[in-house]
Write a protein that holds these residues in place. Structure first.
Motif, short mmCIF file in Angstrom:
data_model
loop_
_atom_site.label_atom_id
_atom_site.label_comp_id
_atom_site.label_asym_id
_atom_site.label_seq_id
_atom_site.Cartn_x
_atom_site.Cartn_y
_atom_site.Cartn_z
N ALA A 20 0.83 -1.21 0.00
CA ALA A 20 0.00 0.00 0.00
C ALA A 20 0.86 1.25 0.00
O ALA A 20 0.54 2.25 -0.68
CB ALA A 20 -0.93 -0.02 1.21
N LEU A 21 1.97 1.24 0.74
CA LEU A 21 2.87 2.38 0.75
C LEU A 21 3.58 2.56 -0.59
O LEU A 21 3.68 3.67 -1.12
CB LEU A 21 3.90 2.21 1.87
CG LEU A 21 3.40 2.34 3.30
CD1 LEU A 21 4.49 1.89 4.28
CD2 LEU A 21 2.99 3.77 3.61
N LEU A 22 4.06 1.45 -1.15
CA LEU A 22 4.84 1.52 -2.38
C LEU A 22 3.97 1.82 -3.60
O LEU A 22 4.49 2.27 -4.63
CB LEU A 22 5.60 0.20 -2.59
CG LEU A 22 6.64 -0.14 -1.51
CD1 LEU A 22 7.20 -1.52 -1.75
CD2 LEU A 22 7.77 0.90 -1.49
N LEU A 23 2.67 1.59 -3.51
CA LEU A 23 1.76 1.82 -4.63
C LEU A 23 1.04 3.16 -4.52
O LEU A 23 0.18 3.48 -5.35
CB LEU A 23 0.74 0.69 -4.73
CG LEU A 23 1.31 -0.66 -5.20
CD1 LEU A 23 0.28 -1.76 -5.03
CD2 LEU A 23 1.78 -0.58 -6.64
N ARG A 24 1.36 3.96 -3.51
CA ARG A 24 0.73 5.27 -3.40
C ARG A 24 1.09 6.13 -4.61
O ARG A 24 2.20 6.03 -5.15
CB ARG A 24 1.17 5.96 -2.11
CG ARG A 24 0.66 5.27 -0.86
CD ARG A 24 1.09 6.00 0.39
NE ARG A 24 0.43 7.30 0.51
CZ ARG A 24 0.57 8.11 1.55
NH1 ARG A 24 1.37 7.77 2.55
NH2 ARG A 24 -0.07 9.26 1.59
N PRO A 25 0.18 7.00 -5.05
CA PRO A 25 0.43 7.80 -6.26
C PRO A 25 1.72 8.62 -6.20
O PRO A 25 2.35 8.85 -7.23
CB PRO A 25 -0.80 8.70 -6.34
CG PRO A 25 -1.87 7.94 -5.63
CD PRO A 25 -1.19 7.21 -4.52
N GLY A 26 2.12 9.07 -5.02
CA GLY A 26 3.30 9.91 -4.94
C GLY A 26 4.62 9.16 -4.89
O GLY A 26 5.69 9.79 -4.95
N PHE A 27 4.58 7.82 -4.84
CA PHE A 27 5.83 7.07 -4.77
C PHE A 27 6.52 7.13 -6.13
O PHE A 27 5.90 6.86 -7.16
CB PHE A 27 5.57 5.62 -4.36
CG PHE A 27 6.83 4.84 -4.11
CD1 PHE A 27 7.61 5.10 -2.98
CD2 PHE A 27 7.25 3.87 -5.00
CE1 PHE A 27 8.78 4.40 -2.75
CE2 PHE A 27 8.42 3.16 -4.78
CZ PHE A 27 9.18 3.42 -3.65
N PRO A 28 7.82 7.49 -6.18
CA PRO A 28 8.44 7.82 -7.47
C PRO A 28 8.89 6.65 -8.32
O PRO A 28 9.32 6.86 -9.45
CB PRO A 28 9.65 8.67 -7.05
CG PRO A 28 10.00 8.17 -5.69
CD PRO A 28 8.69 7.82 -5.04
N PHE A 29 8.84 5.41 -7.80
CA PHE A 29 9.36 4.27 -8.55
C PHE A 29 8.29 3.19 -8.71
O PHE A 29 7.45 3.01 -7.82
CB PHE A 29 10.57 3.66 -7.83
CG PHE A 29 11.66 4.63 -7.52
CD1 PHE A 29 12.34 5.30 -8.52
CD2 PHE A 29 12.01 4.89 -6.19
CE1 PHE A 29 13.34 6.19 -8.23
CE2 PHE A 29 13.02 5.78 -5.89
CZ PHE A 29 13.69 6.44 -6.92
N PRO A 30 8.32 2.45 -9.82
CA PRO A 30 7.42 1.29 -9.93
C PRO A 30 7.83 0.20 -8.96
O PRO A 30 9.02 0.01 -8.68
CB PRO A 30 7.60 0.86 -11.39
CG PRO A 30 8.94 1.38 -11.79
CD PRO A 30 9.16 2.65 -11.02
N VAL A 31 6.85 -0.51 -8.43
CA VAL A 31 7.16 -1.58 -7.49
C VAL A 31 7.95 -2.69 -8.17
O VAL A 31 8.92 -3.21 -7.61
CB VAL A 31 5.86 -2.14 -6.88
CG1 VAL A 31 6.13 -3.38 -6.04
CG2 VAL A 31 5.18 -1.08 -6.03
N ILE A 32 7.54 -3.05 -9.39
CA ILE A 32 8.29 -4.07 -10.13
C ILE A 32 9.68 -3.51 -10.43
O ILE A 32 9.83 -2.42 -11.00
CB ILE A 32 7.58 -4.44 -11.45
CG1 ILE A 32 6.22 -5.05 -11.15
CG2 ILE A 32 8.44 -5.40 -12.25
CD1 ILE A 32 6.28 -6.36 -10.40
N GLY A 33 10.69 -4.21 -10.02
CA GLY A 33 12.07 -3.75 -10.20
C GLY A 33 12.73 -3.34 -8.91
O GLY A 33 13.95 -3.21 -8.85
#
Length: 230
Positions: A20-33
């Protein structure tokens, strides 16, 4: 029969909060990778299967890493308002620019003589099976085609599966009151494949490694200390 629950189990409860934290709109990187670089667990009291735990997770800051941008997520488990378990996971975005945060301090792993404790077979289905339990369905663990897209010849085992398996092999067949397990994930363990668990002398803080079948390449390296129930 061992009582209590595995010390890595609360991580599974907290993993949806990480997403949920990593998928927030403001997170600058894609989770995959993102690369799971480290995980440190501290269990403060004995945990039981009947416990009602409140799980919290929070972004704990950016970390400057020589290979890109790292970040930390802290997870806490509370029982009746008291902290009983906590962890820190460090994730890395390789090659990121405009690095921010304080310098990353890697998990300390002092040298010690290691003995072979256990040899493990890692079946092709391991990533899919662990994904069902953990909710971590990253395709690099479950799909050969997806793994190749990310530069891996075969799917790779989840780092947290490797940590959980190593800890389980070294804990006594008795409840654990307190535990600290600080692990750095080093190189991928390919599926299907095999691995070798190695550990330093028992007692106090114990150095542990999961290596490849030839005992040359480390998949994880870290330390384990615990106190069993009286």
């Amino acid at each position: 029969e061992r009582c209590g629950i595995p010390p890595t189990f609360p991580h599974l409860l907290g993993f949806p909060l990480h997403m949920a934290l990593l998928l927030r709109p403001g997170f600058p990187f894609p989770v995959i990778g993102l690369v799971h670089l480290e995980n440190t667990i501290r269990q403060h009291v004995r945990l039981e299967s009947a416990d009602a735990l409140e799980i919290e997770a929070r972004f704990a800051g950016w970390l400057a890493h020589d290979k890109g941008q790292a970040l930390a997520i802290d997870t806490r488990a509370l029982r009746a308002g008291s902290l009983v378990w906590e962890s820190r996971s460090v994730y890395l975005r390789l090659g990121a620019r405009d690095i921010r945060g304080r310098p990353h301090q890697p998990v300390a792993t002092p040298d010690a003589p290691l003995s072979t404790m256990l040899r493990l077979d890692l079946p092709a289905s391991l990533g899919r099976r662990y994904a069902k339990v953990s909710g971590d369905a990253n395709p690099i663990h479950t799909s050969a085609a997806a793994a190749r897209l990310f530069g891996f010849p075969r799917p790779i085992a989840h780092g947290m599966w490797s940590k959980a398996r190593a800890i389980a092999a070294l804990l006594p067949n008795a409840p654990v009151e307190t535990l600290t397990a600080a692990i750095a994930f080093k190189t991928p363990a390919f599926l299907p494949g095999g691995a070798c668990l190695m550990a330093g002398p028992p007692g106090g803080t114990r150095l542990i490694e999961l290596r490849d079948r030839r005992e040359t390449k480390p998949h994880l390296r870290g330390t384990l200390a615990f106190r069993a129930a009286a």
